[in-house]
Scaffold this motif. Structure first.
Motif, PDB file in Angstrom:
ATOM      1  N   LYS A  56       0.538  -1.109  -0.138  1.00 13.06           N
ATOM      2  CA  LYS A  56      -0.143   0.227   0.365  1.00 13.06           C
ATOM      3  C   LYS A  56       0.735   1.307  -0.368  1.00 13.06           C
ATOM      4  CE  LYS A  56      -4.612  -1.317   1.037  1.00 13.06           C
ATOM      5  NZ  LYS A  56      -5.596  -1.099   0.356  1.00 13.06           N
ATOM      6  N   ILE A  57       0.854   1.987  -0.887  1.00 15.37           N
ATOM      7  CA  ILE A  57       1.197   3.528  -0.264  1.00 15.37           C
ATOM      8  C   ILE A  57      -0.273   4.752  -0.018  1.00 15.37           C
ATOM      9  CG2 ILE A  57       2.288   3.533  -2.328  1.00 15.37           C
ATOM     10  CD1 ILE A  57       0.091   4.669  -3.751  1.00 15.37           C
ATOM     11  N   GLU A  69      -0.134   4.019   6.465  1.00 13.35           N
ATOM     12  CA  GLU A  69      -1.175   4.642   6.853  1.00 13.35           C
ATOM     13  C   GLU A  69      -1.031   6.546   7.592  1.00 13.35           C
ATOM     14  OE1 GLU A  69      -4.954   3.388   6.854  1.00 13.35           O
ATOM     15  OE2 GLU A  69      -3.826   1.661   6.562  1.00 13.35           O
ATOM     16  N   SER A  70      -1.905   6.460   6.062  1.00 17.68           N
ATOM     17  CA  SER A  70      -1.605   8.507   5.931  1.00 17.68           C
ATOM     18  C   SER A  70      -1.983   9.308   7.191  1.00 17.68           C
ATOM     19  CB  SER A  70      -2.846   8.994   4.864  1.00 17.68           C
ATOM     20  OG  SER A  70      -3.846   8.100   5.102  1.00 17.68           O
TER      21      SER A  70
END
Ligand SMILES: N[C@@H](CCC(=O)N[C@@H](CS)C(=O)NCC(=O)O)C(=O)O
Length: 233
Positions: A56-57, A69-70
């Motif tokens: 993920k990004i 996790e942004s």
């Protein structure tokens, strides 16, 4: 003198990655960008899976420490790199609680429960399945949830929490920007706030870095849609 830590941010071209680019520019922390887009071959590669097994990004490497996790990354940067000049987290306990409330609200109510239902079941329906009722309900739910932002700003305050810009503004604004991109009508009362946010030099630098505007591989068609926030009248 200890060596400065090397910060590397993996992730570009989504509003979730934009949050982190924006926070790093607000804090004036130098970092390097690893271009990495959703559903690309690169994100599924074994070399990236070594770094982030969830593929993920965004993903942040800060020296030997790393995390995904942004919203959590933005909170971490706020704790770690705020200083007297650039402070993204309130000091006062009640304002900090309010900050936390807005961060969770953005990550759960606005992002996961609303915007990403629309993203998955409309734009990415070839992967996640078509669900028109869920999509239209998600847009309605999003608008209903906005009462929290509207009521907070109704006393004429400039930022969401206390008298300072914080990372709660980053998280909420990124959701509002994506909503505009999705064609959701936002209450006009929120436009002045959004214009203030989009006018911040760090927002614009983060935007450039996230979308590699005019850079190699920049996709003007895709970026153009996200400019809506910068073009609000
Ligand atoms: N809750 C996570 C979501 C991360 C996420 O799903 N990112 C998307 C891009 S917006 C992604 O990496 N998608 C890649 C994929 O699902 O293949 C966050 O806020 O960071």
């Amino acid at each position: 003198m200890p060596e400065p830590r090397e910060l590397v941010l993996w992730g570009t071209e989504s509003t979730r990655t934009l949050r982190v680019h924006w926070a790093l520019h607000e804090l004036a922390v130098p970092y390097s960008v690893q271009t990495m887009n959703s559903r690309s071959e690169a994100i599924k590669s074994s070399s990236y899976s070594e770094i982030n097994p969830r593929q993920k990004i965004p993903f942040l490497q800060d020296g030997t420490f790393s995390m995904g996790e942004s919203s959590a990354i933005v909170a971490y940067l706020s704790y770690r790199y705020s200083n007297k000049t650039n402070r993204l987290i309130p000091e006062d306990i009640e304002n900090r609680a309010r900050w936390l409330e807005f961060c969770f609200y953005a990550a759960t109510e606005l992002d996961a429960t609303s915007l990403y239902i629309i993203r998955r079941h409309r734009d990415l329906q070839h992967i996640y399945g078509e669900a028109p009722a869920a999509v239209s309900q998600a847009a309605e739910y999003f608008k209903k949830q906005l009462v929290q932002v509207e009521r907070t700003l109704s006393d004429g305050r400039v930022f969401l929490v206390g008298e300072q810009f914080t990372s709660a503004d980053i998280l909420v604004t990124s959701c509002l920007a994506l909503a505009l991109h999705f064609g959701i009508d936002l209450p006009r009362s929120l436009h002045p706030y959004l214009k203030r946010m989009a006018a911040r030099p760090a927002y614009q630098k983060g935007f450039q870095a996230n979308f590699a505007v005019n850079g190699p591989g920049s996709d003007e068609g895709r970026v153009g849609d996200y400019r809506t926030l910068l073009q609000l009248q």
